[in-house]
Design a protein around this motif. Structure first.
Motif, PDB file in Angstrom:
ATOM      1  N   ALA A 167     -28.522   9.874  26.831  1.00 60.87           N
ATOM      2  CA  ALA A 167     -28.049   8.276  26.581  1.00 60.87           C
ATOM      3  C   ALA A 167     -29.253   7.589  26.139  1.00 60.87           C
ATOM      4  O   ALA A 167     -29.301   6.845  25.251  1.00 60.87           O
ATOM      5  CB  ALA A 167     -27.291   7.469  27.623  1.00 60.87           C
ATOM      6  N   LYS A 168     -30.167   7.765  26.718  1.00 58.08           N
ATOM      7  CA  LYS A 168     -31.556   7.263  26.425  1.00 58.08           C
ATOM      8  C   LYS A 168     -32.120   7.746  24.940  1.00 58.08           C
ATOM      9  O   LYS A 168     -32.629   7.001  24.180  1.00 58.08           O
ATOM     10  CB  LYS A 168     -32.676   7.511  27.597  1.00 58.08           C
ATOM     11  N   ARG A 170     -30.229   8.979  22.875  1.00 56.39           N
ATOM     12  CA  ARG A 170     -29.248   8.434  21.612  1.00 56.39           C
ATOM     13  C   ARG A 170     -29.326   7.029  21.267  1.00 56.39           C
ATOM     14  O   ARG A 170     -29.631   6.457  20.246  1.00 56.39           O
ATOM     15  CB  ARG A 170     -27.938   8.652  21.920  1.00 56.39           C
ATOM     16  N   SER A 171     -29.947   6.318  22.468  1.00 53.48           N
ATOM     17  CA  SER A 171     -30.249   4.969  22.272  1.00 53.48           C
ATOM     18  C   SER A 171     -31.323   4.564  21.467  1.00 53.48           C
ATOM     19  O   SER A 171     -31.509   3.587  20.582  1.00 53.48           O
ATOM     20  CB  SER A 171     -30.153   4.020  23.650  1.00 53.48           C
ATOM     21  N   LYS A 172     -32.563   5.541  21.594  1.00 56.30           N
ATOM     22  CA  LYS A 172     -33.513   5.336  20.812  1.00 56.30           C
ATOM     23  C   LYS A 172     -33.440   5.635  19.255  1.00 56.30           C
ATOM     24  O   LYS A 172     -33.864   4.923  18.459  1.00 56.30           O
ATOM     25  CB  LYS A 172     -34.840   6.239  21.362  1.00 56.30           C
ATOM     26  N   SER A 175     -31.549   2.904  17.897  1.00 51.81           N
ATOM     27  CA  SER A 175     -32.561   1.689  17.679  1.00 51.81           C
ATOM     28  C   SER A 175     -33.266   1.995  16.571  1.00 51.81           C
ATOM     29  O   SER A 175     -33.687   1.014  15.486  1.00 51.81           O
ATOM     30  CB  SER A 175     -33.365   1.432  18.949  1.00 51.81           C
ATOM     31  N   ALA A 199     -29.131  -3.191  21.442  1.00 56.35           N
ATOM     32  CA  ALA A 199     -28.782  -1.528  20.851  1.00 56.35           C
ATOM     33  C   ALA A 199     -29.156  -0.774  22.014  1.00 56.35           C
ATOM     34  O   ALA A 199     -28.431   0.302  22.344  1.00 56.35           O
ATOM     35  CB  ALA A 199     -29.368  -1.321  19.570  1.00 56.35           C
ATOM     36  N   ALA A 200     -30.377  -0.968  22.414  1.00 53.74           N
ATOM     37  CA  ALA A 200     -30.871  -0.003  23.496  1.00 53.74           C
ATOM     38  C   ALA A 200     -29.978   0.106  24.694  1.00 53.74           C
ATOM     39  O   ALA A 200     -29.823   1.068  25.641  1.00 53.74           O
ATOM     40  CB  ALA A 200     -32.220  -0.239  23.939  1.00 53.74           C
ATOM     41  N   GLU A 201     -29.439  -1.289  25.222  1.00 55.48           N
ATOM     42  CA  GLU A 201     -28.624  -1.176  26.342  1.00 55.48           C
ATOM     43  C   GLU A 201     -27.532  -0.841  26.235  1.00 55.48           C
ATOM     44  O   GLU A 201     -26.678  -0.228  27.171  1.00 55.48           O
ATOM     45  CB  GLU A 201     -28.633  -2.779  26.866  1.00 55.48           C
ATOM     46  N   THR A 202     -26.818  -0.954  24.875  1.00 54.17           N
ATOM     47  CA  THR A 202     -25.324  -0.712  24.759  1.00 54.17           C
ATOM     48  C   THR A 202     -25.172   0.330  23.655  1.00 54.17           C
ATOM     49  O   THR A 202     -24.698  -0.015  22.473  1.00 54.17           O
ATOM     50  CB  THR A 202     -24.560  -1.752  24.498  1.00 54.17           C
ATOM     51  N   PRO A 203     -25.549   1.658  23.960  1.00 53.03           N
ATOM     52  CA  PRO A 203     -25.200   2.631  22.949  1.00 53.03           C
ATOM     53  C   PRO A 203     -23.723   2.884  22.777  1.00 53.03           C
ATOM     54  O   PRO A 203     -22.913   2.593  23.770  1.00 53.03           O
ATOM     55  CB  PRO A 203     -26.215   3.774  23.281  1.00 53.03           C
TER      56      PRO A 203
END
Length: 370
Positions: A167-168, A170-172, A175, A199-203
């Protein structure tokens, strides 16, 4: 008797002189008196002498009868004496025989008692060995279950850590895509920061779930270096929580809660709480909880499992106050399983080892009914 005769002869001797001196009338009177005297003499002879002779004859007959009776009694006494002598000899022989038989029977009884005690000791040893073996197998099973739970927790921790890392990542990536797609001339710096942080908090959850599933199913895919470094920290956290023992207050609360459930007839719900207390408490509280585990299983009619819990107390905590009660309930459990011989062995062992306890009296009573 002699005096009248003497008088008669005296009169006869002096009669001539009297004849000469006396008259005829005197003579007649004297004759008359003589006849009376003679008649009296005859009467005396007829009555007194005859009675004396009859008495003498009767006395003689009685003497003969007495002599015969005495002779007969002497004969009987001699026979009785000889019979007594024979009886004494027979009694001596009988006493010797009885003594010999008693010694033989005592020796046989002692030998049988020794064999019985030896058989009882062997049976107790086999029973203890079997119970200890079952207890060991059960403990190994419990350890295997606990190990499986730990491994399952580790696996879940790995999956959670991997999902978090994915998830981290994917969020990067999301972003960076958003930063490249938005023009810097149309947005201020503070607005850009807000959008990037959002965007980083809610992928997108659907994509994250799909990528996490893909990573779990395909073992060839390797996580990034940051994920590899962070995974051990996440992995160790649930393991520590699994192995961390409960505190005294929590154990007491669990025991009180389990006791309330047990008293309410909820034996199945009380069992795991007692098990937690037994695993995480001190010796005394652990023994009490272990005994209540056996009681819960006993009331659920799982007598073989209850026997294992009681055996744990008997073998590992024999000096505890619960040990006699555990032995008594173990014998009762074997009775429920229709194994009366093993129940007898346990009751006898309880009476021998804890003879002054109330449980020994109960065991003696139940032993008499088997």
């Amino acid at each position: 008797m002699k005096k009248p005769v003497f008088n008669f002869f005296l009169l006869v001797s002096i009669a001539p002189f009297l004849v000469q001196c006396a008259s005829q009338t005197d003579l007649n009177e004297l004759r008359y008196q003589l006849r009376i005297v003679n008649k009296k003499i005859e009467d005396v002879k007829a009555t007194t002498v005859g009675q004396l002779q009859q008495r003498q004859a009767a006395a003689s007959g009685q003497m003969d009868q007495l002599e015969q009776d005495i002779a007969q009694l002497k004969s009987q006494l001699e026979e009785t004496y000889h019979l007594n002598q024979r009886l004494k000899e027979q009694n001596k022989e009988l006493e010797a025989t009885i003594s010999s038989v008693a010694e033989t029977e005592a020796a046989k009884r002692d030998e049988a008692m020794k064999q019985f005690e030896e058989a009882q000791r062997e049976k107790e040893a086999k029973l203890t060995e079997a119970l200890n073996e079952k207890l060991r197998v059960q403990q190994e099973s419990v350890k295997a279950i606990q190990q499986a739970r730990i491994m399952e927790a580790e696996r879940k921790a790995k999956e959670a850590a991997l999902a978090a890392q994915l998830a981290k990542t994917r969020s990067k990536s999301a972003s960076s895509e958003m930063q490249s797609s938005i023009s810097p001339s149309h947005i201020r710096l503070d607005q850009k920061k807000v959008k990037l942080s959002g965007a980083a908090e809610t992928p997108p959850p659907a994509k994250i779930k799909a990528q996490a599933t893909e990573k779990v199913v395909q073992p060839a895919a390797q996580p990034t270096e940051s994920a590899q470094t962070e995974t051990p920290a996440v992995k160790q956290a649930p393991v520590a929580s699994q192995q961390k023992p409960a505190g005294p207050d929590q154990s007491s609360d669990n025991y009180a809660k389990a006791q309330r459930l047990y008293e309410g007839g909820k034996y199945k719900e009380a069992l795991p709480l007692f098990e937690q207390v037994a695993a995480n408490s001190s010796d005394s509280k652990s023994v009490d909880a272990r005994f209540m585990m056996g009681e819960s299983l006993f009331n659920q009619k799982e007598y073989d499992k209850a026997i294992m819990q009681y055996q744990n107390i008997i073998s590992q905590h024999s000096d505890n106050a619960r040990s006699p009660e555990a032995m008594l309930k173990q014998g009762m459990a074997f009775e429920k399983l229709a194994d009366k011989d093993t129940a007898k062995v346990i009751y006898k062992k309880l009476i021998k080892k804890h003879g002054s306890s109330p449980e020994a009296a109960t065991a003696q009573e139940r032993l008499g009914k088997l």
